[in-house]
Design a protein around this motif. Structure first.
Motif, short mmCIF file in Angstrom:
data_model
loop_
_atom_site.label_atom_id
_atom_site.label_comp_id
_atom_site.label_asym_id
_atom_site.label_seq_id
_atom_site.Cartn_x
_atom_site.Cartn_y
_atom_site.Cartn_z
N TYR A 27 -11.08 51.32 13.46
CA TYR A 27 -10.88 51.27 14.90
C TYR A 27 -10.21 52.53 15.43
N PHE A 28 -9.51 53.26 14.58
CA PHE A 28 -8.98 54.57 14.98
C PHE A 28 -10.14 55.52 15.26
N PHE A 29 -11.12 55.56 14.35
CA PHE A 29 -12.28 56.43 14.57
C PHE A 29 -13.15 55.92 15.71
N VAL A 89 -5.48 54.03 -0.05
CA VAL A 89 -5.02 55.36 -0.47
C VAL A 89 -5.95 56.44 0.06
N LEU A 90 -7.27 56.19 -0.05
CA LEU A 90 -8.26 57.18 0.40
C LEU A 90 -8.17 57.41 1.91
N MET A 91 -8.04 56.33 2.66
CA MET A 91 -8.04 56.42 4.12
C MET A 91 -6.64 56.14 4.67
N ASN A 92 -5.67 56.87 4.17
CA ASN A 92 -4.30 56.71 4.67
C ASN A 92 -4.21 57.33 6.07
N PRO A 93 -3.22 56.91 6.86
CA PRO A 93 -3.14 57.37 8.27
C PRO A 93 -3.13 58.88 8.43
N ARG A 94 -2.41 59.58 7.56
CA ARG A 94 -2.34 61.03 7.70
C ARG A 94 -3.71 61.67 7.50
N PHE A 95 -4.44 61.20 6.48
CA PHE A 95 -5.78 61.75 6.21
C PHE A 95 -6.73 61.45 7.35
N CYS A 96 -6.63 60.24 7.93
CA CYS A 96 -7.48 59.87 9.06
C CYS A 96 -7.23 60.78 10.26
N ALA A 101 -9.93 63.39 11.96
CA ALA A 101 -10.26 63.32 13.39
C ALA A 101 -9.98 64.66 14.07
N ALA A 102 -8.85 65.27 13.73
CA ALA A 102 -8.52 66.58 14.29
C ALA A 102 -9.55 67.63 13.89
N ALA A 103 -9.99 67.57 12.63
CA ALA A 103 -11.01 68.52 12.14
C ALA A 103 -12.31 68.37 12.92
N CYS A 104 -12.68 67.13 13.26
CA CYS A 104 -13.90 66.89 14.05
C CYS A 104 -13.80 67.57 15.41
#
Length: 325
Positions: A61-63, A135-142, A146-149
């Motif tokens: 839902y963040f994305f 672990v893979l989709m932790n908040p910092r990585f998400c 998103a910022a990279a996009c």
């Protein structure tokens, strides 16, 4: 030559749009206005609900909130100008307005291409690697993805839009489209634009073809994982979330490929306007419906937000108390 270029650069462009079909313009105005209001309402609904309900503070839902914000900005960058041009006799847009419109349309469209890849990876991690998902989709990585996009989209647009406006037009102003887009602006050029056309093709491959291949690869792995599932509930949930995203991908990528990956002709230009109208106006309004229909998380969040769930639980407690008495 320089004086002519400078004079035209300080002037305006004429967006021909759908002027070939004057009887259609009033109908288009009403239809586009309805879809635009649907886009605003539906996407704002998803953004607000995802922010207010803590149960929706998940990568998916963040994305989805980022996608809704993109759709809001993308339609707003072109649709209000289109409505003004459809309503009145004037079909003009200022040079600065055209330049800004091209920049934001390119930036937001490119960002959405990359974001849809990230969303497909999120679904791949959720279905194929459920134990490692937190672990893979932790908040910092998400947040980093998103910022990279967004950053990749705006940097690419800054380069491509400036490269497009650098081309001399020698006073030509009539843009055969309803918004400022690269192929239509390149047609106004009075010099060889082969380098620009090659750049457009390379950009289309990098930000349309490659993302689509990555998305299909993710869903190939997801399909194999789903077929191995024995739980009916897990199977239905995987189909629900992945099916919605795949439908959004289809509605976004197929029209773009029809426009940017085919040789331009006079007929394709007219057809391209209606295809562009679809992914500019219709697709952003359908995305919220696709993600919210038959979505238990959204319905539950809406009940919690409106207090319906609390009211139901109070009625049950009152009923139980009455039975005990």
């Amino acid at each position: 030559m320089v004086q002519k270029i400078n004079a035209s650069s300080e002037d305006y462009f004429v967006l021909l749009g759908f002027s070939k079909w004057p009887n259609l313009e009033v109908i288009l105005f009403l239809v586009i206005l309805i879809f635009y209001l649907m886009t605003l309402t539906g996407n704002l609904f998803i953004i607000v609900l995802s922010h207010l309900d803590t149960n929706l503070h998940t990568p998916m839902y963040f994305f989805l909130s980022n996608l809704s914000a993109l759709d809001l900005c993308y339609t707003t960058s072109s649709v209000p100008q289109l409505l003004v041009n459809l309503w009145g006799p004037e079909k003009t847009i200022s040079y600065t307005g055209c330049m800004l419109q091209l920049f934001f349309v390119l930036a937001l469209g490119t960002t959405e291409c990359v974001l849809l890849v990230v969303m497909s990876y999120d679904r791949y991690a959720a279905v194929c690697k459920p134990l490692h998902y937190p672990v893979l989709m932790n908040p910092r990585f998400c947040h980093q993805m998103a910022a990279a996009c967004w950053v990749s989209g705006f940097i690419t647009s800054a380069f491509h839009s400036s490269f497009t406006f650098w081309v001399p037009r020698c006073g030509h102003r009539k843009v055969d489209h309803f918004f400022c887009e690269v192929p239509a602006l390149l047609k106004l050029s009075c010099v060889n634009v082969h380098a620009n056309e090659m750049t457009l093709m390379v950009m289309s491959i990098i930000f349309v073809v490659i993302p689509l291949i990555l998305i299909l690869s993710s869903y190939g792995a997801i399909a194999r994982a789903i077929l191995r599932m024995q739980s009916t509930t897990g199977l239905q949930k995987a189909f629900g979330t992945c099916g919605a995203h795949l439908m959004v991908v289809s509605l976004f990528f197929i029209p773009i490929m029809c426009i940017y990956l085919q040789p331009p002709t006079e007929k394709s230009q007219d057809r391209g306007k209606f295809i562009a109208l679809f992914y500019t106006v219709v697709t952003p309004s359908l995305n919220p419906l696709i993600y919210t229909l038959r979505n238990k998380d959204i319905r539950g969040a809406l009940r919690r937000l409106t207090g319906c769930e609390r009211e139901i639980s109070m009625r049950v407690d009152i009923g139980l108390s009455a039975q005990r008495a």
